[in-house]
Design an enzyme around this catalytic site. Structure first.
Site, PDB file in Angstrom:
ATOM      1  N   TYR A 122       0.851  -1.188   0.000  1.00  0.00           N
ATOM      2  CA  TYR A 122       0.000   0.000   0.000  1.00  0.00           C
ATOM      3  C   TYR A 122       0.893   1.247   0.000  1.00  0.00           C
ATOM      4  O   TYR A 122       1.777   1.396   0.834  1.00  0.00           O
ATOM      5  CB  TYR A 122      -0.889  -0.037   1.248  1.00  0.00           C
ATOM      6  CG  TYR A 122      -2.041   0.939   1.294  1.00  0.00           C
ATOM      7  CD1 TYR A 122      -2.205   1.961   0.364  1.00  0.00           C
ATOM      8  CD2 TYR A 122      -3.004   0.843   2.297  1.00  0.00           C
ATOM      9  CE1 TYR A 122      -3.276   2.835   0.424  1.00  0.00           C
ATOM     10  CE2 TYR A 122      -4.084   1.714   2.374  1.00  0.00           C
ATOM     11  CZ  TYR A 122      -4.204   2.714   1.435  1.00  0.00           C
ATOM     12  OH  TYR A 122      -5.263   3.590   1.507  1.00  0.00           O
ATOM     13  N   CYS A 123       0.647   2.138  -0.953  1.00  0.00           N
ATOM     14  CA  CYS A 123       1.329   3.437  -1.014  1.00  0.00           C
ATOM     15  C   CYS A 123       2.853   3.244  -1.033  1.00  0.00           C
ATOM     16  O   CYS A 123       3.377   2.533  -1.874  1.00  0.00           O
ATOM     17  CB  CYS A 123       0.869   4.298   0.159  1.00  0.00           C
ATOM     18  SG  CYS A 123       1.490   6.004   0.131  1.00  0.00           S
ATOM     19  N   VAL A 124       3.590   3.863  -0.116  1.00  0.00           N
ATOM     20  CA  VAL A 124       5.053   3.797  -0.156  1.00  0.00           C
ATOM     21  C   VAL A 124       5.583   2.384   0.052  1.00  0.00           C
ATOM     22  O   VAL A 124       6.687   2.058  -0.403  1.00  0.00           O
ATOM     23  CB  VAL A 124       5.673   4.758   0.874  1.00  0.00           C
ATOM     24  CG1 VAL A 124       5.418   6.202   0.495  1.00  0.00           C
ATOM     25  CG2 VAL A 124       5.159   4.473   2.274  1.00  0.00           C
ATOM     26  N   GLY A 126       4.285  -0.090  -1.379  1.00  0.00           N
ATOM     27  CA  GLY A 126       4.257  -0.617  -2.733  1.00  0.00           C
ATOM     28  C   GLY A 126       5.503  -0.227  -3.511  1.00  0.00           C
ATOM     29  O   GLY A 126       6.046  -1.023  -4.284  1.00  0.00           O
ATOM     30  N   LEU A 151      -1.514  -1.027  -4.133  1.00  0.00           N
ATOM     31  CA  LEU A 151      -2.623  -0.132  -3.815  1.00  0.00           C
ATOM     32  C   LEU A 151      -2.107   1.302  -3.792  1.00  0.00           C
ATOM     33  O   LEU A 151      -1.249   1.645  -2.976  1.00  0.00           O
ATOM     34  CB  LEU A 151      -3.232  -0.497  -2.451  1.00  0.00           C
ATOM     35  CG  LEU A 151      -3.681  -1.948  -2.260  1.00  0.00           C
ATOM     36  CD1 LEU A 151      -4.269  -2.135  -0.865  1.00  0.00           C
ATOM     37  CD2 LEU A 151      -4.691  -2.346  -3.329  1.00  0.00           C
TER      38      LEU A 151
END
Length: 366
Positions: A122-124, A126, A151
């Site tokens: 998710y986010c960073v 990722g 994500l």
């Protein structure tokens, strides 16, 4: 931003049953208790952003992605990153990849006796996961990850959006000053940065209603999480901004190294699911889309309604927002949007169907 005392982790937030099965200086690994007799044979490991608390995906039970996954028969694990203090001030990308994500993956593999896992970044997290996949492919160990889900994550920062406004020389000098003594950045500064991106909604709205009008803010689980800040290792935070946001080195072949190994994300062939938020101001959809331009394996791109958080935390029962998918490949985000089919409600079932399509085998829950 939300009524004080309305929420407490373990009481009405993050209540999905589970236990910590490993703790390191960098993270805790949570294994959630199965609620079905059978589960997918390949477990899922979630890597939440290392700039936030883990329970964004396990808010109240009716909003919890974690609870929903467990109820769908997924053997689920979650990493909870340590909020930085002096003990991890020197943490680097190598640590988050090798001692963090890969260590957690191998722990789950050993614990359940499986060859590989599905991962969610998710986010960073990722962004870090892309480096992890590149590292594993370079070492011929890519089978440890059966599929990867991103994500609202970015690997190419060409179109990174308004956060680039906070990577100038003056800001970097201020970060150095704020972290010089202890070696980590107080999470409240990071929270302020994200609030400034939506100042009208996340700052002035509360100045007017709370301070000027004297109204008490309403209870809101998401904003309680938003205020529960996480400290960041200063060295790694600066490297992330300089190397990735400003330098865009992750997309260069050998532009970064992990534990001495040059990383080439264009070699990644792991099946990949990519979710973006249509109104995301932190990871704009045109930036998230760029993952499609760099990975070499099969991909599925999905554009969800709403933004960086609400576009992800959208349970099927709520029947909110919508999502767009396109079965045939598209060359650009514009071409995707032009031909994509709109579906009402949550994208979660689409993701589950995609994952089962790659790995449908089930086993008795452990």
């Amino acid at each position: 931003q939300t009524k004080p005392g309305a929420f407490e982790v373990g009481k009405n937030l993050a209540t999905t049953p589970g236990k910590v099965v490993k703790e390191t200086p960098l993270y805790q690994l949570i294994q959630y208790t199965p609620t079905t007799d059978d589960v997918l044979a390949t477990p899922v490991v979630i890597f939440p952003p290392w700039i936030n608390r883990f329970y964004i995906l396990d808010l109240t039970p009716e909003k919890s992605f974690v609870k929903w996954c467990v109820d769908q028969g997924i053997s689920l694990f979650m990493v909870s990153w340590k909020s930085a203090d002096e003990s991890i001030a020197d943490t680097t990308l190598d640590d988050y990849v090798v001692s963090g994500q890969i260590d957690a993956i191998d722990t789950v593999r050993d614990l359940l006796g499986v060859d590989g896992v599905h991962t969610i970044g998710y986010c960073v997290a990722g962004t870090t996961m892309a480096a992890t996949l590149g590292y594993l492919h370079e070492r011929k160990e890519q089978d440890r990850v059966r599929s990867a889900t991103f994500l609202t994550a970015q690997v190419d920062f060409t179109h990174a959006g308004d956060l680039k406004l906070f990577t100038g020389n003056e800001t970097m000098a201020l970060l150095d000053e704020l972290t010089r003594d202890k070696g980590y950045l107080d999470g409240r500064y990071m929270a302020t940065t994200f609030n400034l991106l939506r100042g009208r909604d996340l700052i002035w709205n509360y100045v007017v209603n709370n301070y000027l009008l004297g109204d008490e803010p309403a209870p809101f689980d998401l904003l309680h999480w938003n205020s529960d800040t996480t400290n960041l290792p200063a060295k790694w935070h600066r490297d992330y901004l300089e190397t990735l946001y400003k330098g865009n080195k992750l997309i260069e072949r050998g532009g970064i190294t992990v534990a001495g190994t040059p990383v080439d994300i264009s070699a990644v062939k792991t099946p990949t699911y990519i979710q973006a938020g249509r109104e995301d101001h932190i990871a704009p959809p045109e930036s998230v889309w760029k993952i499609m331009d760099h990975f070499a394996g099969p991909t599925r791109f999905l554009l969800a309604g709403s933004g960086h958080i609400a576009g992800v935390v959208n349970p099927p029962a709520a029947q909110k927002y919508q999502y767009w998918v396109k079965d045939r490949p598209a060359e650009t985000l514009e071409a995707f949007i032009e031909g994509a089919e709109e579906h009402k409600g949550s994208w979660w079932p689409d993701w589950l169907e995609w994952m089962k399509g790659h790995d449908p085998k089930t086993v008795e829950a452990k």
